[in-house]
Structure formats: structure tokens, C-alpha cells
Design a protein around this motif. Structure first.
Motif, mmCIF file in Angstrom:
data_model
loop_
_atom_site.group_PDB
_atom_site.id
_atom_site.type_symbol
_atom_site.label_atom_id
_atom_site.label_comp_id
_atom_site.label_asym_id
_atom_site.label_seq_id
_atom_site.Cartn_x
_atom_site.Cartn_y
_atom_site.Cartn_z
ATOM 1 N N MET A 1 43.564 24.631 4.166
ATOM 2 C CA MET A 1 43.124 24.395 2.792
ATOM 3 C C MET A 1 42.314 23.110 2.675
ATOM 4 O O MET A 1 41.664 22.881 1.664
ATOM 5 N N ARG A 2 42.335 22.286 3.701
ATOM 6 C CA ARG A 2 41.612 21.025 3.644
ATOM 7 C C ARG A 2 40.208 21.147 4.237
ATOM 8 O O ARG A 2 39.228 20.812 3.602
ATOM 9 N N CYS A 3 40.108 21.638 5.480
ATOM 10 C CA CYS A 3 38.796 21.694 6.147
ATOM 11 C C CYS A 3 38.179 23.092 6.137
ATOM 12 O O CYS A 3 37.020 23.250 6.466
ATOM 13 N N GLY A 4 38.965 24.126 5.779
ATOM 14 C CA GLY A 4 38.444 25.486 5.697
ATOM 15 C C GLY A 4 38.472 26.257 6.996
ATOM 16 O O GLY A 4 38.065 27.412 7.036
ATOM 17 N N LYS A 5 38.947 25.648 8.066
ATOM 18 C CA LYS A 5 38.981 26.310 9.378
ATOM 19 C C LYS A 5 39.877 27.550 9.314
ATOM 20 O O LYS A 5 40.950 27.527 8.723
ATOM 21 N N LEU A 6 39.415 28.625 9.923
ATOM 22 C CA LEU A 6 40.178 29.861 10.002
ATOM 23 C C LEU A 6 40.750 29.982 11.408
ATOM 24 O O LEU A 6 40.012 29.938 12.385
ATOM 25 N N LEU A 7 42.062 30.128 11.502
ATOM 26 C CA LEU A 7 42.743 30.242 12.787
ATOM 27 C C LEU A 7 43.313 31.641 12.933
ATOM 28 O O LEU A 7 43.777 32.240 11.966
ATOM 29 N N HIS A 8 43.275 32.146 14.144
ATOM 30 C CA HIS A 8 43.797 33.473 14.438
ATOM 31 C C HIS A 8 45.216 33.329 14.967
ATOM 32 O O HIS A 8 45.437 32.681 15.983
ATOM 33 N N MET A 9 46.174 33.919 14.253
ATOM 34 C CA MET A 9 47.559 33.859 14.698
ATOM 35 C C MET A 9 47.701 34.722 15.952
ATOM 36 O O MET A 9 47.168 35.836 15.991
ATOM 37 N N PRO A 10 48.400 34.240 16.971
ATOM 38 C CA PRO A 10 48.619 35.075 18.147
ATOM 39 C C PRO A 10 49.240 36.420 17.754
ATOM 40 O O PRO A 10 50.117 36.470 16.886
ATOM 41 N N GLU A 11 48.761 37.499 18.386
ATOM 42 C CA GLU A 11 49.201 38.842 17.988
ATOM 43 C C GLU A 11 50.706 39.029 18.083
ATOM 44 O O GLU A 11 51.310 39.654 17.221
ATOM 45 N N ALA A 12 51.334 38.478 19.126
ATOM 46 C CA ALA A 12 52.791 38.637 19.276
ATOM 47 C C ALA A 12 53.528 37.988 18.111
ATOM 48 O O ALA A 12 54.463 38.573 17.556
ATOM 49 N N LEU A 13 53.088 36.791 17.701
ATOM 50 C CA LEU A 13 53.710 36.110 16.570
ATOM 51 C C LEU A 13 53.436 36.859 15.269
ATOM 52 O O LEU A 13 54.325 37.027 14.428
ATOM 53 N N SER A 14 52.206 37.329 15.123
ATOM 54 C CA SER A 14 51.831 38.100 13.944
ATOM 55 C C SER A 14 52.686 39.362 13.831
ATOM 56 O O SER A 14 53.225 39.671 12.767
ATOM 57 N N ASP A 15 52.833 40.088 14.939
ATOM 58 C CA ASP A 15 53.659 41.305 14.952
ATOM 59 C C ASP A 15 55.106 40.990 14.613
ATOM 60 O O ASP A 15 55.764 41.730 13.872
ATOM 61 N N GLN A 16 55.614 39.869 15.140
ATOM 62 C CA GLN A 16 57.000 39.472 14.875
ATOM 63 C C GLN A 16 57.197 39.164 13.388
ATOM 64 O O GLN A 16 58.174 39.605 12.782
ATOM 65 N N LEU A 17 56.274 38.424 12.801
ATOM 66 C CA LEU A 17 56.365 38.061 11.389
ATOM 67 C C LEU A 17 56.263 39.298 10.495
ATOM 68 O O LEU A 17 57.063 39.480 9.570
ATOM 69 N N ILE A 18 55.319 40.167 10.797
ATOM 70 C CA ILE A 18 55.165 41.398 10.010
ATOM 71 C C ILE A 18 56.405 42.273 10.146
ATOM 72 O O ILE A 18 56.897 42.834 9.168
ATOM 73 N N GLY A 19 56.932 42.385 11.364
ATOM 74 C CA GLY A 19 58.154 43.166 11.582
ATOM 75 C C GLY A 19 59.327 42.624 10.790
ATOM 76 O O GLY A 19 60.102 43.387 10.210
ATOM 77 N N LEU A 20 59.458 41.309 10.741
ATOM 78 C CA LEU A 20 60.544 40.688 9.989
ATOM 79 C C LEU A 20 60.408 40.962 8.488
ATOM 80 O O LEU A 20 61.381 41.302 7.822
ATOM 81 N N VAL A 21 59.190 40.838 7.969
ATOM 82 C CA VAL A 21 58.966 41.132 6.548
ATOM 83 C C VAL A 21 59.266 42.598 6.265
ATOM 84 O O VAL A 21 59.941 42.923 5.274
ATOM 85 N N ASN A 22 58.792 43.491 7.113
ATOM 86 C CA ASN A 22 59.058 44.926 6.923
ATOM 87 C C ASN A 22 60.546 45.240 6.964
ATOM 88 O O ASN A 22 61.042 46.067 6.199
ATOM 89 N N GLU A 23 61.273 44.567 7.858
ATOM 90 C CA GLU A 23 62.700 44.801 8.024
ATOM 91 C C GLU A 23 63.522 44.273 6.852
ATOM 92 O O GLU A 23 64.476 44.900 6.410
ATOM 93 N N LYS A 24 63.131 43.114 6.317
ATOM 94 C CA LYS A 24 63.933 42.428 5.298
ATOM 95 C C LYS A 24 63.491 42.717 3.864
ATOM 96 O O LYS A 24 64.134 42.262 2.932
ATOM 97 N N SER A 25 62.410 43.461 3.693
ATOM 98 C CA SER A 25 61.939 43.745 2.334
ATOM 99 C C SER A 25 61.349 45.148 2.285
ATOM 100 O O SER A 25 61.212 45.809 3.300
ATOM 101 N N SER A 26 60.974 45.547 1.111
ATOM 102 C CA SER A 26 60.328 46.855 0.953
ATOM 103 C C SER A 26 58.830 46.661 0.756
ATOM 104 O O SER A 26 58.179 47.416 0.061
#
Length: 137
Positions: A84-109
Motif C-alpha cells: 500500500m506504500r510503494c505499489g509493488k505487486l508480489l506473487h504469493m508462492p503457489e504452495a502458500l496460496s493453495d494452503q491459505l485458500i484451502g484453509l478459508v474453504n475449510e473454515k468458511s462457506s
């Protein structure tokens, strides 16, 4: 049919050369003035977004869209983090991204759209600058 015009190549080339930054269409047109007309930039950007070569974001605190080249990544297969400060866009590693998405899918609808989801915060450089200022004050 998608055409690869010289103007389209110039627009994409500019964005790829400056891939760490985001630009409005007007800023792109200004940077390429003399070789690519503003109306051409307005016409070509949606094609580049549709092709996946460029990603569109909404700029903070206003309704203008900004655009950034997708360089060397499959941006539909992972989440993004934007400073939010410099505007740089970073790509989250796919394994971490998959883990985070899986956790959200598992714990919510709720189902996360990987292509459209951006996490906002501070990159390492900006976070360190903030910490340095706080520590020295």
C-alpha cells in the motif's frame, strides 16, 4: 482473432519494462506519446487484460484503474500481495496460496477467486522503513 500490432507490442513492452509499477491508461499514453495514440492505448489495454498479459487493479482512494504487466508468472494460480506504500505487486508462492485458500474453504462457506484476490499490506522494504522510523523516534 487477436492481432499483435506494433502499437500493442509497444504498450506491452512499456509495461513489461516497468513491471514493478502500475499505471493508469493516461500515464501509459503519456509515456508512449509520439509513438502510440491515447485512443489506441484505451483500445488495446482491455485486450491485454483479457489475454492475461496485463492485470487490472483499482487504485486506492479513487475509482481509476491501474494496470501492471504480468511477467513470468501464471497469475491465475496464486494470490497476490500489494504494498500500500510503494505499489509493488508480489506473487504469493503457489504452495502458500493453495494452503491459505484451502484453509478459508475449510473454515468458511466462502470461495476465494484466485485471479481477483489481492492482499494489501506492506512489502519488506516499506515495512522495514516504517520500523526504522518508529525505532528512531
Amino acid at each position: 482473432m487477436l492481432y499483435n500490432t506494433e502499437q500493442k507490442k509497444q504498450i506491452l513492452g512499456f509495461l513489461q519494462t516497468n513491471s514493478q509499477a502500475q499505471y493508469t491508461i493516461d500515464e501509459i499514453a503519456e509515456a508512449l506519446s509520439g509513438c502510440v495514440g491515447k485512443s489506441t492505448v484505451y483500445r488495446q489495454i482491455p485486450f491485454l487484460v483479457k489475454e492475461g498479459a496485463v492485470k487490472r487493479f483499482t487504485a486506492e482512494n479513487n475509482r481509476k484503474s491501474v494496470y501492471q504487466a504480468v511477467v513470468g508468472f501464471h497469475c491465475d494460480a496464486h494470490l497476490h500481495m500489494k504494498c500500500m506504500r510503494c505499489g509493488k505487486l508480489l506473487h504469493m508462492p503457489e504452495a502458500l496460496s493453495d494452503q491459505l485458500i484451502g484453509l478459508v474453504n475449510e473454515k468458511s462457506s466462502f470461495a476465494i477467486d484466485e485471479e481477483e484476490t489481492v492482499l494489501f499490506g506492506r512489502c519488506e522494504g516499506c515495512k522495514n522503513k516504517q520500523t526504522d522510523r518508529e525505532g528512531g523516534a
